[in-house]
Write an enzyme that holds these catalytic residues in place. Structure first.
Site, PDB file in Angstrom:
ATOM      1  N   ASP A 524      31.932  39.963  35.945  1.00  0.00           N
ATOM      2  CA  ASP A 524      32.790  41.211  36.118  1.00  0.00           C
ATOM      3  C   ASP A 524      33.553  41.543  37.090  1.00  0.00           C
ATOM      4  O   ASP A 524      33.074  41.050  38.218  1.00  0.00           O
ATOM      5  CB  ASP A 524      32.267  42.791  35.599  1.00  0.00           C
ATOM      6  CG  ASP A 524      31.305  42.473  33.948  1.00  0.00           C
ATOM      7  OD1 ASP A 524      32.129  41.497  33.159  1.00  0.00           O
ATOM      8  OD2 ASP A 524      31.176  43.414  33.863  1.00  0.00           O
ATOM      9  N   ASP A 526      34.002  44.208  39.373  1.00  0.00           N
ATOM     10  CA  ASP A 526      33.288  44.824  40.318  1.00  0.00           C
ATOM     11  C   ASP A 526      32.389  43.796  41.631  1.00  0.00           C
ATOM     12  O   ASP A 526      32.785  43.613  41.485  1.00  0.00           O
ATOM     13  CB  ASP A 526      33.421  45.861  39.278  1.00  0.00           C
ATOM     14  CG  ASP A 526      31.917  44.889  38.567  1.00  0.00           C
ATOM     15  OD1 ASP A 526      31.372  44.596  38.850  1.00  0.00           O
ATOM     16  OD2 ASP A 526      30.881  46.528  38.004  1.00  0.00           O
TER      17      ASP A 526
END
Ligand code: 0RA
Length: 667
Positions: A524, A526
């Protein structure tokens, strides 16, 4: 008559110019890569090493380097000064011969153990050849002498321009930017490091660096403790297990070679890795060679002999070389009248007589040291014994995983959605964070060439397990990766020879057996994703490094945003791209509504979107993972140690220093 002399002089001059023309044509052969900065900085060390030779010969105790703001650099010393008299062969000054003739220098001065001239370099003339201009200023024989060159050609004769009762040489040159095309600025830190190394290796020599460019800096390097201060610096961030480095010094006269001098300094810390730097006549030998072999066998031999004589090994039979060297920081410096190297770049010393000389000196002097310092000896041997036990446990864990078929392709892991092709050249494996993203990737992929391996949660931080690797081999997610890649595990040691017959336990990661040409880490976009990516990279770096060296490891780049206007939609991979695309979508209508979806995770994309943006070889962007230094004690290894290791203070300070560089932090 005059005519023919003129002609002869011209002929000589042409030969000389041809020599320098060769350097301009093939700078890489003489100075290293002209495009990555190495040749540019080598020009500086080439001149500095001539000054260092003056120090070795006993004539100067300082060398000053100044970077000017017009792109030029000055190196000056208080040595004897380059000879200025007439050179009868050429009927020009000796200075001009040295500055324009390749390899000149040796015949003026045949003192041994020097760095430059015949031994090290191509000489100052090679630097002259690749300089837009070069000025030499010499204090010698009561006068100041000056001469200027352009692209290696003298712009007039050497002239006395004043009086001086000092001696010394000062050379200023501006690199020719048509040769050093990509990297044209001197890098302060690069120069500072190489100058510091020279100061460490020449106890008592003061080397200064001054930067006159914007934000000017300066450093002074003077180490009376020589290589022991070098070792202390290597251990700066580690916890030494004894206070002072052990310093050993000796020499052996070798028939038909001459006297070989050996200096070694070593200090053990509680770290896992070993850090051994080798030098011959002040030149770093990155790949070691015969001095390193001598050092290794003497260390193992001396430690085991001492341990046995004092009955210090309890449940360990004997210490291996790796056990003895775990956590050691060492600098070995040899001086040899005529050393031989495996290549022009001097990366490996091959003079075979050095091995025995080094062994003899270390066996004798280290043996004495241990006898005289039994507490320190016991600390080192206990540490070696601990390392030996941890290694045995790791070996056992490895053996167990092997029996379970992890290491030898005994079936593929259940979680792996393999591809159909068996041709590694076209096969890719996506390591995906989490089962839901794994699901999208499985549906969206090209199942002919793309395999998907979902990993659950965070994998083990192997950086904290290096001293005790059994846990690494027992880890489920790691076993799954090893099994899927099919190429074994464990970085081969630096001196590993795959041809040599060996212990059957010594099966290392073999990049040629990789089942996939591309290992693609897809996490991801993030902070958690970045963490998982770093954990996977740490594992690969510590246990499968050849995959990175060979260019098999990649990072997928999922988009951060989907931007839509009506039915039209586009993806953006950065904030800037988002703004550009929004402007484009609005081009014909300022107030139209643009839908902005921020992707928090891969799982939010449906399979088609994931394929389209991140997996389709036609359109995706992959980042290839690379490093500049693949050694266990280089900058990249140290970065993993800082980011993933045990030292919290060190990591905090690193993060504080680099916080300004973080542009996309989303917590
Ligand atoms: C040739 C012979 C001698 C010294 C040098 C070259 C020399 C070169 C450089 C380059 C930078 N600094 C330098 N210092 C000296 C020996 C001179 C003698 O025997 O007097």
């Amino acid at each position: 008559m005059t005519d023919s002399i003129e002609q002869k002089y011209d002929a000589d001059a042409i030969q000389v110019l041809e020599g320098l023309e060769a350097v301009r044509k093939h700078p890489g052969m003489y100075l290293g890569d002209p495009h990555d900065g190495s040749a540019l900085h080598h020009c500086v060390t080439e001149v500095v090493d001539n000054s260092v030779d003056e120090h070795l010969a006993g004539y100067t105790d300082s060398v000053a380097v100044t970077i000017h703001d017009d792109g030029s650099i000055t190196i000056s010393d208080h040595g004897r000064g380059i000879p200025v008299g007439n050179h009868s062969d050429y009927d020009i000054s000796a200075t001009e011969v040295i500055m324009t003739k390749l390899h000149a220098g040796g015949k003026f001065d045949d003192s041994s153990y020097k760095v430059s001239g015949g031994l090290h370099g191509v000489g100052v003339s090679a630097v002259n050849a690749v300089s837009e201009w070069l000025e030499v200023r010499i204090n010698r024989e009561g006068h100041v002498w000056e001469q200027t060159y352009a692209l290696g050609e003298p712009q007039g004769r050497l002239e006395a321009t004043g009086k001086s009762d000092e001696t010394g040489t000062s050379i200023t040159f501006k690199p020719d930017l048509t040769i050093f095309s990509t990297i044209t600025d001197f890098d302060y830190d690069t120069l500072n490091t190489v100058l510091q190394h020279r100061a460490f290796l020449n106890a008592g020599l003061l080397i200064t660096l001054v930067d006159e460019r914007e934000g000017g800096r300066s450093d002074e390097h003077l180490y009376d403790g020589g290589i022991s201060e070098f070792v202390k610096q290597l251990n700066e961030r580690r916890n030494p297990i004894h206070n002072e480095p052990i310093f050993i010094k000796g020499s052996v006269e070798v028939e038909e070679v001459g006297e070989i001098f050996v200096e070694v300094s070593m200090q053990w810390s509680d770290a896992y890795n070993e850090s051994i730097l080798c030098f011959t006549n002040i030149i770093r030998n990155r790949d070691g060679g015969s001095h390193l072999s001598g050092l290794r066998s003497a260390l193992t031999g001396t430690m085991n002999r001492y341990a046995k004589s004092r009955n210090l090994l309890k449940d360990v039979d004997k210490l291996s070389g790796d056990d003895v060297r775990e956590g050691i920081a060492t600098v070995i410096s040899v001086k040899h009248p005529n050393p031989m190297f495996s290549s022009q770049t001097k990366d490996r010393l091959v003079s075979s007589e050095v091995q025995g000389v080094v062994e003899k000196v270390i066996n004798e002097k280290l043996g004495e040291f241990l006898e005289e310092n039994p507490q320190i000896a016991k600390l080192i041997i206990d540490k070696g014994a601990l390392a030996s036990k941890a290694r045995a446990a790791a070996r056992k864990a490895r053996e167990l995983t092997r029996r379970k078929g992890v290491l030898e392709g005994g079936g593929l892991p259940g979680k792996l959605a393999d591809c159909q092709s068996r041709d590694p050249a076209e096969c890719e494996i996506y390591i995906v964070e989490g089962d839901s993203a794994g699901g999208s990737a499985k549906t969206g992929r090209d199942r002919r060439t793309q395999a998907i391996l979902p990993l659950r949660g965070k994998i083990l931080n192997v950086e904290r397990e290096l001293k005790n690797q059994a846990r690494v081999y027992q880890n489920q997610e790691i076993q799954t990766m090893i099994k899927a890649f099919g190429a074994g595990v464990g970085n081969p040691p630096a001196d590993f020879d795959p041809e040599a017959e060996g212990d059957s336990d010594d099966v290392f990661f073999n990049v040629e057996k990789l089942r996939y040409g591309k290992i693609i880490i897809m996490t991801d976009a993030d902070v958690d994703g970045a963490h998982i990516r770093t954990l996977i990279l740490t594992f690969i770096w510590r246990f499968m490094r050849p995959a990175i060296e060979n260019g098999n490891v990649f990072i997928a780049q999922p988009p951060l945003f989907q931007l839509s206007r009506g039915r039209k939609s586009r993806y953006a991979f950065s904030d800037e791209e988002r703004d550009t695309i929004i402007a484009e979508l609005r081009a014909d209508n300022e107030n139209v509504k643009i839908g902005i979806q921020r992707y928090k995770g891969l799982g939010e994309m449906n399979p088609e979107q994931l394929w389209e943006t991140t997996m389709d070889p036609e359109t995706r962007t992959l980042l290839k993972v690379t490093a500049t230094d693949f050694t266990d004690d280089g900058v990249t290894s140290n970065l993993f140690m800082t980011l993933m290791g045990e030292d919290v203070a060190e990591r905090r300070s690193f993060i504080e220093r680099h916080a300004a560089q973080v542009t996309n932090l989303d917590v």
